[in-house]
Design a protein around this motif. Structure first.
Motif, PDB file in Angstrom:
ATOM      1  N   ALA A 156      15.534   3.559 -20.523  1.00 51.99           N
ATOM      2  CA  ALA A 156      14.548   3.063 -21.090  1.00 51.99           C
ATOM      3  C   ALA A 156      13.608   2.661 -19.767  1.00 51.99           C
ATOM      4  CB  ALA A 156      14.844   1.409 -21.528  1.00 51.99           C
ATOM      5  N   ASP A 157      12.402   2.753 -20.211  1.00 50.60           N
ATOM      6  CA  ASP A 157      11.216   2.531 -19.242  1.00 50.60           C
ATOM      7  C   ASP A 157      10.184   1.839 -19.930  1.00 50.60           C
ATOM      8  OD1 ASP A 157       9.266   2.756 -17.226  1.00 50.60           O
ATOM      9  OD2 ASP A 157       8.765   4.674 -17.877  1.00 50.60           O
ATOM     10  N   VAL A 158      10.521   0.276 -20.182  1.00 52.08           N
ATOM     11  CA  VAL A 158       9.510  -0.477 -20.755  1.00 52.08           C
ATOM     12  C   VAL A 158       8.384  -0.905 -19.680  1.00 52.08           C
ATOM     13  CG1 VAL A 158       9.205  -2.781 -21.979  1.00 52.08           C
ATOM     14  CG2 VAL A 158      11.269  -1.149 -22.295  1.00 52.08           C
ATOM     15  N   ARG A 159       7.042  -0.995 -20.331  1.00 52.55           N
ATOM     16  CA  ARG A 159       6.183  -1.416 -19.258  1.00 52.55           C
ATOM     17  C   ARG A 159       5.186  -2.575 -19.934  1.00 52.55           C
ATOM     18  NH1 ARG A 159       4.477   4.013 -16.043  1.00 52.55           N
ATOM     19  NH2 ARG A 159       6.554   5.355 -16.526  1.00 52.55           N
ATOM     20  N   ILE A 160       4.675  -3.474 -19.261  1.00 57.89           N
ATOM     21  CA  ILE A 160       3.815  -4.326 -19.572  1.00 57.89           C
ATOM     22  C   ILE A 160       2.454  -4.129 -18.698  1.00 57.89           C
ATOM     23  CG2 ILE A 160       3.202  -6.757 -19.937  1.00 57.89           C
ATOM     24  CD1 ILE A 160       6.157  -7.355 -20.495  1.00 57.89           C
ATOM     25  N   VAL A 161       1.354  -3.991 -19.170  1.00 51.35           N
ATOM     26  CA  VAL A 161       0.399  -3.556 -18.260  1.00 51.35           C
ATOM     27  C   VAL A 161      -0.837  -4.506 -18.660  1.00 51.35           C
ATOM     28  CG1 VAL A 161      -1.561  -1.829 -17.856  1.00 51.35           C
ATOM     29  CG2 VAL A 161       0.827  -1.111 -18.193  1.00 51.35           C
ATOM     30  N   ASN A 162      -1.272  -5.275 -17.717  1.00 52.58           N
ATOM     31  CA  ASN A 162      -2.471  -6.388 -17.906  1.00 52.58           C
ATOM     32  C   ASN A 162      -3.613  -5.675 -17.150  1.00 52.58           C
ATOM     33  OD1 ASN A 162      -0.934  -8.109 -19.358  1.00 52.58           O
ATOM     34  ND2 ASN A 162      -0.187  -9.177 -17.608  1.00 52.58           N
ATOM     35  N   VAL A 163      -4.968  -5.456 -17.935  1.00 48.95           N
ATOM     36  CA  VAL A 163      -5.967  -5.093 -17.490  1.00 48.95           C
ATOM     37  C   VAL A 163      -6.922  -6.072 -16.845  1.00 48.95           C
ATOM     38  CG1 VAL A 163      -8.260  -3.638 -18.089  1.00 48.95           C
ATOM     39  CG2 VAL A 163      -5.790  -2.955 -18.904  1.00 48.95           C
ATOM     40  N   VAL A 164      -7.009  -6.041 -15.569  1.00 51.54           N
ATOM     41  CA  VAL A 164      -7.821  -6.813 -14.893  1.00 51.54           C
ATOM     42  C   VAL A 164      -9.042  -6.580 -14.284  1.00 51.54           C
ATOM     43  CG1 VAL A 164      -5.868  -8.351 -14.667  1.00 51.54           C
ATOM     44  CG2 VAL A 164      -6.569  -6.558 -12.728  1.00 51.54           C
ATOM     45  N   SER A 165      -9.730  -7.003 -13.263  1.00 51.92           N
ATOM     46  CA  SER A 165     -11.021  -6.422 -12.646  1.00 51.92           C
ATOM     47  C   SER A 165     -11.039  -7.099 -11.074  1.00 51.92           C
ATOM     48  CB  SER A 165     -11.999  -7.336 -13.246  1.00 51.92           C
ATOM     49  OG  SER A 165     -13.300  -7.209 -12.740  1.00 51.92           O
ATOM     50  N   ALA A 166     -11.384  -6.002 -10.220  1.00 49.42           N
ATOM     51  CA  ALA A 166     -11.825  -6.367  -8.782  1.00 49.42           C
ATOM     52  C   ALA A 166     -12.446  -7.653  -8.681  1.00 49.42           C
ATOM     53  CB  ALA A 166     -12.212  -5.196  -8.279  1.00 49.42           C
ATOM     54  N   SER A 167     -13.316  -8.288  -9.598  1.00 40.59           N
ATOM     55  CA  SER A 167     -14.034  -9.096  -9.269  1.00 40.59           C
ATOM     56  C   SER A 167     -13.216 -10.363  -9.036  1.00 40.59           C
ATOM     57  CB  SER A 167     -14.894  -9.320 -10.758  1.00 40.59           C
ATOM     58  OG  SER A 167     -14.136  -9.750 -11.730  1.00 40.59           O
ATOM     59  N   HIS A 168     -11.968 -10.535  -9.306  1.00 40.84           N
ATOM     60  CA  HIS A 168     -10.968 -11.699  -8.939  1.00 40.84           C
ATOM     61  C   HIS A 168     -11.229 -11.966  -7.485  1.00 40.84           C
ATOM     62  CE1 HIS A 168      -8.185  -8.368  -7.809  1.00 40.84           C
ATOM     63  NE2 HIS A 168      -7.916  -9.383  -7.148  1.00 40.84           N
ATOM     64  N   LYS A 169     -11.430 -10.981  -6.796  1.00 40.61           N
ATOM     65  CA  LYS A 169     -11.563 -11.325  -5.370  1.00 40.61           C
ATOM     66  C   LYS A 169     -12.822 -12.072  -4.899  1.00 40.61           C
ATOM     67  CE  LYS A 169      -9.844  -6.396  -4.744  1.00 40.61           C
ATOM     68  NZ  LYS A 169     -10.089  -5.297  -3.964  1.00 40.61           N
ATOM     69  N   VAL A 170     -13.675 -12.573  -5.759  1.00 43.79           N
ATOM     70  CA  VAL A 170     -14.668 -13.449  -5.257  1.00 43.79           C
ATOM     71  C   VAL A 170     -14.176 -14.938  -5.513  1.00 43.79           C
ATOM     72  CG1 VAL A 170     -16.302 -11.739  -5.880  1.00 43.79           C
ATOM     73  CG2 VAL A 170     -15.763 -13.600  -7.586  1.00 43.79           C
ATOM     74  N   GLU A 278     -17.214   9.664 -16.806  1.00 41.51           N
ATOM     75  CA  GLU A 278     -16.630   9.380 -18.116  1.00 41.51           C
ATOM     76  C   GLU A 278     -15.506   9.980 -18.538  1.00 41.51           C
ATOM     77  OE1 GLU A 278     -18.429   9.163 -22.587  1.00 41.51           O
ATOM     78  OE2 GLU A 278     -19.416  10.186 -21.306  1.00 41.51           O
ATOM     79  N   HIS A 279     -15.267  11.273 -17.729  1.00 44.13           N
ATOM     80  CA  HIS A 279     -13.983  11.923 -18.295  1.00 44.13           C
ATOM     81  C   HIS A 279     -12.705  11.264 -17.579  1.00 44.13           C
ATOM     82  CE1 HIS A 279     -14.833  13.793 -14.232  1.00 44.13           C
ATOM     83  NE2 HIS A 279     -13.515  13.992 -14.253  1.00 44.13           N
ATOM     84  N   GLU A 280     -12.860  10.404 -16.772  1.00 46.01           N
ATOM     85  CA  GLU A 280     -11.695   9.932 -16.249  1.00 46.01           C
ATOM     86  C   GLU A 280     -11.526   8.611 -16.405  1.00 46.01           C
ATOM     87  OE1 GLU A 280     -11.714   9.719 -11.780  1.00 46.01           O
ATOM     88  OE2 GLU A 280     -12.211  11.784 -11.600  1.00 46.01           O
ATOM     89  N   ARG A 281     -12.218   8.067 -17.678  1.00 45.86           N
ATOM     90  CA  ARG A 281     -11.993   6.814 -18.475  1.00 45.86           C
ATOM     91  C   ARG A 281     -10.418   6.733 -18.779  1.00 45.86           C
ATOM     92  NH1 ARG A 281     -15.451   3.441 -21.481  1.00 45.86           N
ATOM     93  NH2 ARG A 281     -17.192   5.267 -21.569  1.00 45.86           N
ATOM     94  N   GLY A 282     -10.046   5.515 -18.868  1.00 39.32           N
ATOM     95  CA  GLY A 282      -8.562   5.173 -18.999  1.00 39.32           C
ATOM     96  C   GLY A 282      -7.380   5.667 -18.122  1.00 39.32           C
ATOM     97  N   PHE A 283      -8.187   6.655 -17.208  1.00 40.21           N
ATOM     98  CA  PHE A 283      -6.948   7.267 -16.462  1.00 40.21           C
ATOM     99  C   PHE A 283      -5.802   6.222 -15.704  1.00 40.21           C
ATOM    100  CE2 PHE A 283      -8.165  11.852 -15.075  1.00 40.21           C
ATOM    101  CZ  PHE A 283      -8.434  12.082 -16.617  1.00 40.21           C
ATOM    102  N   ALA A 284      -6.635   5.225 -15.073  1.00 42.35           N
ATOM    103  CA  ALA A 284      -5.536   4.294 -14.116  1.00 42.35           C
ATOM    104  C   ALA A 284      -4.916   3.508 -15.200  1.00 42.35           C
ATOM    105  CB  ALA A 284      -6.617   3.316 -13.697  1.00 42.35           C
ATOM    106  N   THR A 285      -5.343   3.081 -16.429  1.00 39.51           N
ATOM    107  CA  THR A 285      -4.602   2.341 -17.355  1.00 39.51           C
ATOM    108  C   THR A 285      -3.313   3.248 -17.960  1.00 39.51           C
ATOM    109  OG1 THR A 285      -6.309   1.058 -17.916  1.00 39.51           O
ATOM    110  CG2 THR A 285      -4.479   0.996 -19.345  1.00 39.51           C
TER     111      THR A 285
END
Length: 357
Positions: A156-170, A278-285
């Motif tokens: 098993a390799d179960v993952r929970i991914v929460n998409v956030v934003s760098a703006s939290h740093k402010v 645009e061609h790298e959209r979604g890569f990090a997620t």
């Protein structure tokens, strides 16, 4: 595209084989969510595309097929999901539990940049509901199915991914506390941007504490579940003419909005997400959700916060947690904040009649 550098990432070659796996991507009908659905489905997963209406979902699925999602790839199906209501989020999760015997990947991607305050002073704002509280309910309701998947599969390799934003740093660290509903709403913040940023900070703290609970709560030891918070970056979207132009134009407008917002935020605050092509959209997620790298180094990625890197390089671990930059003292403060946030969220939900497993 082939990358010879082991530090680069391409979803078409560097994802695990997801055949037989089940995934959910909220807000999957456009933007980063749409791209993530595409990457996971091409790797063979059955992907539930979370969207409020069947019209939005069908439009996205039609566009996926035009982009080359073929019968040899995974299946994409609509999941009716409205994160404006915690009770609705719970019902959607219960629907998945009725339909599936496993869940391998959960990507909490959907969110809103702005919103209004409704009802009394004790009511949750629409921003914090959509960006944090409803995803919290959705995930908590699905957690037994995620845990069952982790326990029943030796690999098993179960993952929970929460998409956030760098703006939290402010958001200033000393100002944080989580004792009342007002602390979640951050209504005293002078702009919608700050309230959005605060809601994404809540998601990062929640991710960290969820990983802690997963690591410590089960009697047999830590479950093979990896929780990751990821900033997906913002997309510089060029204009183009394609079939299903309505879908593409909407995605382009959203991409342009995010890109322009990122540039302004960088000027005003010194903080912004990386602007990616645009061609790298979604890569990090997709990297967080299903990359071989995370599988091979799971202990390294548990509970971390990832930021995108330029030129299709692997997202980088900024830190294990939000404020783990200044030694043990800040780690301890952060752990207490995360626990306070979890406790407060459960109390608010219980008071509103939304029961959790």
């Amino acid at each position: 595209m082939f990358f010879s550098d082991e530090n680069t990432f391409d979803p078409q070659s560097d994802l695990l084989d997801l055949k037989g796996k089940v995934a959910i991507v909220t807000g999957g009908n456009r933007g980063n969510g749409y791209a993530t659905v595409k990457h996971l489905a091409r790797a063979g997963a059955k992907v539930y595309l979370g969207a409020r209406t069947i019209t939005k979902a069908k439009e996205a699925i039609e566009h996926l097929r035009w982009e080359g999602l073929s019968p040899g790839n995974g299946e994409v199906v609509w999941l009716e999901l409205d994160l404006r209501s915690p009770a609705s989020a719970k019902r959607a999760a219960e629907d998945v539990i009725r339909r599936e015997r496993r869940l391998d990947i959960l990507v909490n991607n959907a969110g809103t940049l702005s919103g209004i305050f409704r009802g009394s002073e004790s009511a949750l704002s629409s921003v914090v509901t959509t960006n944090y509280v409803a995803p919290f309910v959705f995930t908590r309701t699905l957690l037994p199915l995620l845990a069952l998947t982790a326990l029943n599969d030796f690999h098993a390799d179960v993952r929970i991914v929460n998409v956030v934003s760098a703006s939290h740093k402010v958001i200033p660290f000393p100002s944080l506390k989580f004792k009342t509903i007002e602390d979640l709403n951050a209504k005293t913040f002078p702009s919608e941007y700050l309230r959005f940023s605060h809601s994404k900070l809540l998601c990062i703290l929640w991710t960290e504490h969820l990983q802690h609970i997963i690591n410590t709560a089960h009697p047999s030891g830590p479950l093979p579940i990896t929780c990751i918070a990821v900033d997906p970056g913002v997309v510089e979207t060029p204009g183009t003419n394609k079939p299903n132009e309505k879908h593409h134009q909407r995605t382009s407008r959203i991409g342009s909005l995010y890109s322009n917002l990122s540039k302004h935020l960088s000027h005003w605050t010194g903080v912004s997400s990386l602007v990616i092509p645009e061609h790298e959209r979604g890569f990090a997620t997709a990297f967080a959700a299903a990359s071989e790298v995370v599988w091979s180094e799971r202990s390294k990625y548990k509970g971390v916060y990832l930021e995108p890197s330029p030129h299709a390089r692997c997202p980088k671990i900024t830190c294990a947690g939000m404020f783990a930059r200044d030694g043990v003292k800040d780690r301890e403060v952060e752990a207490r904040l995360a626990e306070d946030l979890w406790t407060l969220t459960e109390k608010i939900l219980a008071d509103s009649g939304v029961g959790l497993p």
